[in-house]
Write an enzyme that holds these catalytic residues in place. Structure first.
Site, mmCIF file in Angstrom:
data_model
loop_
_atom_site.group_PDB
_atom_site.id
_atom_site.type_symbol
_atom_site.label_atom_id
_atom_site.label_comp_id
_atom_site.label_asym_id
_atom_site.label_seq_id
_atom_site.Cartn_x
_atom_site.Cartn_y
_atom_site.Cartn_z
ATOM 1 N N ARG A 176 2.047 -4.393 -4.829
ATOM 2 C CA ARG A 176 0.612 -4.055 -4.785
ATOM 3 C C ARG A 176 0.128 -3.558 -6.136
ATOM 4 N NH1 ARG A 176 -2.378 -2.761 -0.222
ATOM 5 N NH2 ARG A 176 -3.368 -1.050 -1.326
ATOM 6 N N ARG A 180 0.757 -4.682 -16.377
ATOM 7 C CA ARG A 180 -0.072 -5.497 -17.270
ATOM 8 C C ARG A 180 0.299 -5.310 -18.731
ATOM 9 N NH1 ARG A 180 -5.155 -3.563 -14.696
ATOM 10 N NH2 ARG A 180 -5.121 -4.532 -12.637
ATOM 11 N N ARG A 282 -2.287 12.973 -4.598
ATOM 12 C CA ARG A 282 -3.382 12.729 -5.545
ATOM 13 C C ARG A 282 -4.553 13.649 -5.269
ATOM 14 N NH1 ARG A 282 -5.312 6.626 -3.553
ATOM 15 N NH2 ARG A 282 -5.620 7.216 -1.383
ATOM 16 N N GLU A 303 -4.820 15.245 -1.588
ATOM 17 C CA GLU A 303 -4.245 14.421 -0.525
ATOM 18 C C GLU A 303 -2.745 14.666 -0.339
ATOM 19 O OE1 GLU A 303 -5.698 10.328 -0.312
ATOM 20 O OE2 GLU A 303 -3.620 9.669 -0.147
ATOM 21 N N TYR A 351 -0.447 -3.895 6.000
ATOM 22 C CA TYR A 351 -1.095 -3.075 4.972
ATOM 23 C C TYR A 351 -2.270 -3.898 4.415
ATOM 24 C CZ TYR A 351 -0.611 0.353 1.094
ATOM 25 O OH TYR A 351 -0.772 1.354 0.194
ATOM 26 N N ASP A 353 -6.192 -4.520 2.942
ATOM 27 C CA ASP A 353 -7.367 -3.950 2.284
ATOM 28 C C ASP A 353 -8.627 -4.476 2.985
ATOM 29 O OD1 ASP A 353 -5.724 -2.762 0.431
ATOM 30 O OD2 ASP A 353 -5.918 -4.379 -1.032
HETATM 31 N N1 UDP Z 1 2.734 4.037 -6.445
HETATM 32 C C1 UDP Z 1 3.503 4.837 -7.248
HETATM 33 N N2 UDP Z 1 2.871 5.632 -8.163
HETATM 34 C C2 UDP Z 1 1.532 5.679 -8.277
HETATM 35 C C3 UDP Z 1 0.748 4.863 -7.448
HETATM 36 C C4 UDP Z 1 1.378 4.055 -6.518
HETATM 37 O O1 UDP Z 1 4.711 4.835 -7.157
HETATM 38 O O2 UDP Z 1 1.035 6.465 -9.110
HETATM 39 C C5 UDP Z 1 3.422 3.187 -5.440
HETATM 40 C C6 UDP Z 1 3.467 3.864 -4.073
HETATM 41 O O3 UDP Z 1 4.693 3.553 -3.449
HETATM 42 C C7 UDP Z 1 2.312 3.219 -3.339
HETATM 43 C C8 UDP Z 1 2.340 1.802 -3.879
HETATM 44 O O4 UDP Z 1 2.735 1.966 -5.251
HETATM 45 O O5 UDP Z 1 2.493 3.252 -1.951
HETATM 46 C C9 UDP Z 1 1.039 1.063 -3.765
HETATM 47 O O6 UDP Z 1 0.022 1.802 -4.407
HETATM 48 P P1 UDP Z 1 -1.496 1.677 -4.002
HETATM 49 O O7 UDP Z 1 -2.283 2.358 -5.022
HETATM 50 O O8 UDP Z 1 -1.772 0.259 -3.690
HETATM 51 O O9 UDP Z 1 -1.557 2.526 -2.655
HETATM 52 P P2 UDP Z 1 -2.819 2.812 -1.744
HETATM 53 O O10 UDP Z 1 -4.030 2.243 -2.383
HETATM 54 O O11 UDP Z 1 -2.509 2.147 -0.459
HETATM 55 O O12 UDP Z 1 -2.828 4.289 -1.637
#
Ligand code: UDP
Length: 387
Positions: A176, A180, A282, A303, A351, A353
């Site tokens: 996900r 880059r 976060r 959160e 999962y 969006d």
């Molecule tokens: N992830 C991480 N560090 C970060 C952000 C995301 O390790 O700073 C990992 C984490 O396992 C997360 C996954 O990447 O569940 C997908 O991130 P995304 O931002 O897509 O999660 P969401 O939007 O569902 O909160």
């Protein structure tokens, strides 16, 4: 001819879009049930009474898609404000841009690399971990970015978010997050991105506003009532539909503590705290999601993630191997049963969006003929539930 009466369980995006499609087609009366007193499911938004800030009650949602038809569809019901998601990671080594991009790499390693150099550099970092058999989150992440980036950006956050070792999670989760080798730092890199100027709930109200759609908010749907309807679309958890008789599917849930402050608390929408020792994942400062508004006061939500207990709302399907085995039982049961179909994040235990939900509901509607008895059990082909 009498219209056919269709029940929709859950008044979130998936059911609202599907109900609208059927309502517009004619010949159907759609009744949307939700135990919550509002529309929109987990996309629900409301203004905070004290600060006036638009809050995404169940966590931040940013609409993003590269599918023009999906974008045109949602724009029929709301005006979108311009918003591109940019996230920063607060790591043990400082604050960096996320997803990992050329800025992150150059700043984190104190280098001055071009895209091509950075790509070669990161490939080297991952090389010792590439076995060709990487399956779980940790293996895949290490093979992509190597030990140092993994420890600082992914390990702690993932452990907190999912409540288990990253080695116990499917590798697909890391996919996900893009990696880059340019300075492009928007989270999604989709062609169309934004947030409805007045929030998601008015958008979904617009979708559900049709003479053939009736809303029953604050009213749960008892499974025994299915016989009163020509068909039921179920967007609640699929295991709950069967009373959990094959075991529970596991989910993570999130909860927040809120602070209301003057001015600007963190200067941006979202700071991810990646260290394992920090107890939360976060911090979200909601007013930055509506840059077209000005507010003197601010609201910050911290959160926390935990396992979903009986009283908690399910958010993230965990999809462990055990879960997938349990899911097979429910899918088998659903296959044998007429009169009910499953859709949405909880109904199909995936999962998803928002843009995927809209796309799937539109495509699902297109597959539904005039006779409910022939309607498929799932919004997507069954193999997609397990991929
Ligand atoms: N992830 C991480 N560090 C970060 C952000 C995301 O390790 O700073 C990992 C984490 O396992 C997360 C996954 O990447 O569940 C997908 O991130 P995304 O931002 O897509 O999660 P969401 O939007 O569902 O909160």
């Amino acid at each position: 001819m009498e219209p056919k009466t269709i029940a929709f369980v859950g008044a979130g995006l998936s059911c609202a879009v599907l109900a609208r499609e059927l309502a517009e087609r004619g010949g159907f009366r759609c009744v949307l049930f939700d135990r919550r007193p509002h529309l929109g499911g987990n996309c629900h938004t409301a203004r905070d009474a004290e600060t006036g800030v638009m809050v995404h009650t169940y966590g931040p949602h940013i609409f993003h898609t590269s599918n023009r038809a999906v974008w045109d569809y949602v724009n029929r019901f709301t005006e979108f404000g311009p918003f591109v998601n940019r996230v920063r990671a607060v790591t043990p080594r400082g604050i960096f841009s996320l997803p990992v991009n050329l800025m992150t790499l150059n700043q984190f390693f104190g280098k001055n690399m071009t895209p091509r150099q950075a790509e070669a550099f990161v490939r080297e970092l991952g090389a010792p971990f590439r076995t060709g058999r990487e399956r779980n989150f940790e293996e895949v992440a290490l093979s992509l970015v190597g030990e140092e980036l993994y420890r600082n950006f992914f390990h702690g956050y993932t452990k907190k978010q999912w409540g288990c070792e990253p080695s116990e999670l499917p590798g697909a989760i890391i996919k996900r997050l893009p990696l880059r080798f340019t300075y492009r730092d928007d989270y999604y890199q989709d062609v169309y991105q934004g947030i409805p100027v007045h929030g998601y709930t008015p958008m979904i109200e617009g979708i559900a506003s049709h003479p053939a759609i009736e809303l029953r908010l604050g009213e749960g749907f008892a499974r025994e009532r299915a016989g009163e309807f020509d068909h039921v679309f179920w967007s609640g958890p699929i295991d709950a539909c069967y009373g959990g008789r094959h075991g529970k599917l596991s989910y993570r849930t999130v909860h927040w503590t809120e602070e209301r402050l003057d001015g600007d608390a963190q200067g941006t929408v979202c700071l991810n705290y990646t260290a394992e020792e920090v107890p939360f994942t976060r911090k979200i400062e909601y007013k930055h999601y509506t840059p077209w508004e000005t507010h003197e006061r601010t609201l910050v939500a911290t959160e926390f993630s935990k396992a979903t207990g009986p009283e908690d709302d399910p958010y993230y399907p965990i999809r462990s191997e055990r879960d997938m085995a349990v899911l097979r039982h429910y899918v088998g049961e659903a296959r044998e049963e007429k009169g009910i179909s499953f859709l949405g994040r909880l109904g199909t235990y995936r999962y998803l969006d928002m843009h995927m939900v809209v796309e799937e509901s539109l495509a699902f509607a297109a597959r539904l003929g005039t006779e409910p008895a022939d309607w498929p059990r799932f919004s997507v082909p069954e193999e997609k539930l397990f991929s």
